[in-house]
Design an enzyme around this catalytic site. Structure first.
Site, PDB file in Angstrom:
ATOM      1  CG  ASP A  32      16.034   4.598   7.038  1.00 54.11           C
ATOM      2  OD1 ASP A  32      15.594   3.984   8.002  1.00 54.11           O
ATOM      3  OD2 ASP A  32      15.763   4.086   5.919  1.00 54.11           O
TER       4      ASP A  32
ATOM      5  CB  ALA B  12       7.889   7.036   6.348  1.00 53.64           C
TER       6      ALA B  12
ATOM      7  CB  THR C 236      -3.291  -0.469   2.441  1.00 54.48           C
ATOM      8  OG1 THR C 236      -3.913  -0.951   1.255  1.00 54.48           O
ATOM      9  CG2 THR C 236      -2.972  -1.833   3.089  1.00 54.48           C
TER      10      THR C 236
ATOM     11  CE1 TYR D  27       1.724  -0.526   0.930  1.00 54.66           C
ATOM     12  CE2 TYR D  27      -0.448  -1.520  -0.090  1.00 54.66           C
ATOM     13  CZ  TYR D  27       0.435  -0.378   0.704  1.00 54.66           C
ATOM     14  OH  TYR D  27      -0.321   0.680   0.932  1.00 54.66           O
TER      15      TYR D  27
ATOM     16  CG  PHE E  26     -10.652   1.251  -0.145  1.00 52.36           C
ATOM     17  CD1 PHE E  26     -11.014   0.249  -0.600  1.00 52.36           C
ATOM     18  CD2 PHE E  26     -10.426   1.500   1.163  1.00 52.36           C
ATOM     19  CE1 PHE E  26     -11.626  -0.631   0.022  1.00 52.36           C
ATOM     20  CE2 PHE E  26     -10.978   0.717   1.982  1.00 52.36           C
ATOM     21  CZ  PHE E  26     -11.673  -0.448   1.446  1.00 52.36           C
TER      22      PHE E  26
ATOM     23  CG  HIS F  20      -0.874   4.131  -8.199  1.00 49.30           C
ATOM     24  ND1 HIS F  20      -0.570   5.104  -7.201  1.00 49.30           N
ATOM     25  CD2 HIS F  20      -0.670   2.985  -7.778  1.00 49.30           C
ATOM     26  CE1 HIS F  20      -0.298   4.456  -6.197  1.00 49.30           C
ATOM     27  NE2 HIS F  20      -0.351   3.099  -6.439  1.00 49.30           N
TER      28      HIS F  20
ATOM     29  NE  ARG G 252      -1.845  -6.491 -12.114  1.00 44.49           N
ATOM     30  CZ  ARG G 252      -2.157  -5.174 -12.163  1.00 44.49           C
ATOM     31  NH1 ARG G 252      -0.807  -4.406 -12.092  1.00 44.49           N
ATOM     32  NH2 ARG G 252      -2.970  -4.199 -11.724  1.00 44.49           N
TER      33      ARG G 252
ATOM     34  CG  ASP H 275      -4.796  -7.620 -10.082  1.00 42.45           C
ATOM     35  OD1 ASP H 275      -4.009  -7.144  -9.237  1.00 42.45           O
ATOM     36  OD2 ASP H 275      -4.784  -7.022 -11.174  1.00 42.45           O
TER      37      ASP H 275
END
Length: 325
Positions: free
Chosen positions: A51, A72, A115, A139, A167, A185, A276, A279
């Site tokens: 982990d 990770a 991200t 996230y 992206f 995805h 959603r 978004d």
């Protein structure tokens, strides 16, 4: 260099690992196999099945690592809304454990998988590294918080670091491709539908875009891997640089599905669901900084190439694909 790749058996991590080996680096992998796949482990590469919270068992002072490429983490934006505790534990606490282990072992370099989803919406304009941050969910928030932690650690302890804000990673590199379970995805879901005759769901078609669907920037996974190698060579002690990685061009959901139909020679059954919450309408990167400072340019920007490589992987993948959600 001797390098540790965390999450090295995952989608992007496996491609990065193979590219590092091709470039002559010595590589070891830390992966807990919660989402990784043993069949992509390269011959002769040592796997530490741990982990991320136990990374200090691998990054020891005597291990002699010259750097870490940290891939990770948990990646589902939707899941993070329902289980923010998991995302803070793995993505933030796990990354803090990594930074502590690097400090204690005097590991000098870090490349972090971040991200581009953390930026505030900007209409049709491309997003730069200096644009306002407004994470739409846990996230993206956990990735941003980790970026902040890396900045402070670089300044305090002299780590040479870069965060690569992806992206939309897509495509495949031979036998290395997307195998998420469950899959969320668009491209792999649409390819699975094309192969099985299933239904592809899209969310909303009344957005203020040319065809009414959201626009995203898709970047080939091989181009992402190249950026990791370039960043590894460019980082400077005590500095933490942020780089957006994208093509600088956006494709709408309907354009993606039309390309899937073209590549696969099928006609998709499409179900339009309500939009959603949260978004963004348009998310497209400006990668000018990566081009200027790293010499990075996408070599596979064409959507047909990206989807074609993903389709080839899908056709030759012997593992069953997750069901459409």
């Amino acid at each position: 260099m001797k390098l540790l790749v965390t999450g090295g058996l995952g989608y992007i991590g496996s491609v990065v690992t193979h590219r590092l080996l091709d470039a002559g680096h010595e590589v070891e992998i830390l992966d807990d196999l919660s989402t990784g796949h043993l069949d992509v482990l390269p011959d002769g590469v040592r796997l530490h099945q741990h982990d991320i919270h136990d990374v200090d068992q691998v990054l020891t002072r005597h291990a002699g690592f010259d750097g870490v490429l940290h891939l990770a983490g948990l990646i589902s934006a939707g899941e993070s809304v329902h289980h923010p505790d998991r995302y803070w534990d793995v993505n933030v606490t796990g990354s803090l454990r990594l930074l502590a282990a690097m400090r204690d072992a005097s590991v000098p370099r870090l490349i972090f998988s971040s991200t581009g989803s953390m930026y505030a919406p900007k209409g049709m304009d491309t997003l730069t590294e200096t644009d306002p941050i407004a994470p739409p969910g846990p996230y993206a928030t956990t990735k941003y918080v980790t970026d902040l932690a890396i900045t402070d650690h670089a300044r305090a302890f002299g780590i040479a670091a870069a965060s690569l804000r992806y992206f939309n990673a897509a495509g495949a590199a031979g036998r290395l491709g997307e195998r998420h379970d469950p899959e969320t995805h668009l491209i792999p879901l649409a390819l699975h539908a094309a192969a099985t005759g299933g239904t592809t769901r899209i969310f909303g078609e009344d957005y203020p875009t040319p065809d009414g669907t959201c626009v995203r920037d898709y970047i080939h996974v091989e181009d992402l891997a190249t950026a990791h190698l370039l960043a590894l060579q460019a980082v400077q002690p005590g500095r933490h640089e942020i780089y957006n990685l994208g093509n600088g061009n956006g494709y709408s959901t309907k354009e993606v599905l039309a390309t899937v139909e073209q590549v696969t020679g099928t006609t998709l059954t499409i179900q339009v669901d309500p939009p959603r919450p949260g978004d963004a309408v348009v998310v497209v990167a400006s990668a000018d900084k990566a081009a200027r400072e790293l010499g990075w340019q996408p070599q596979h920007p064409d959507l047909t190439r990206i989807i074609g490589d993903a389709w080839a992987f899908h056709q030759h993948n012997t593992l069953s694909h997750p069901a459409i959600q």
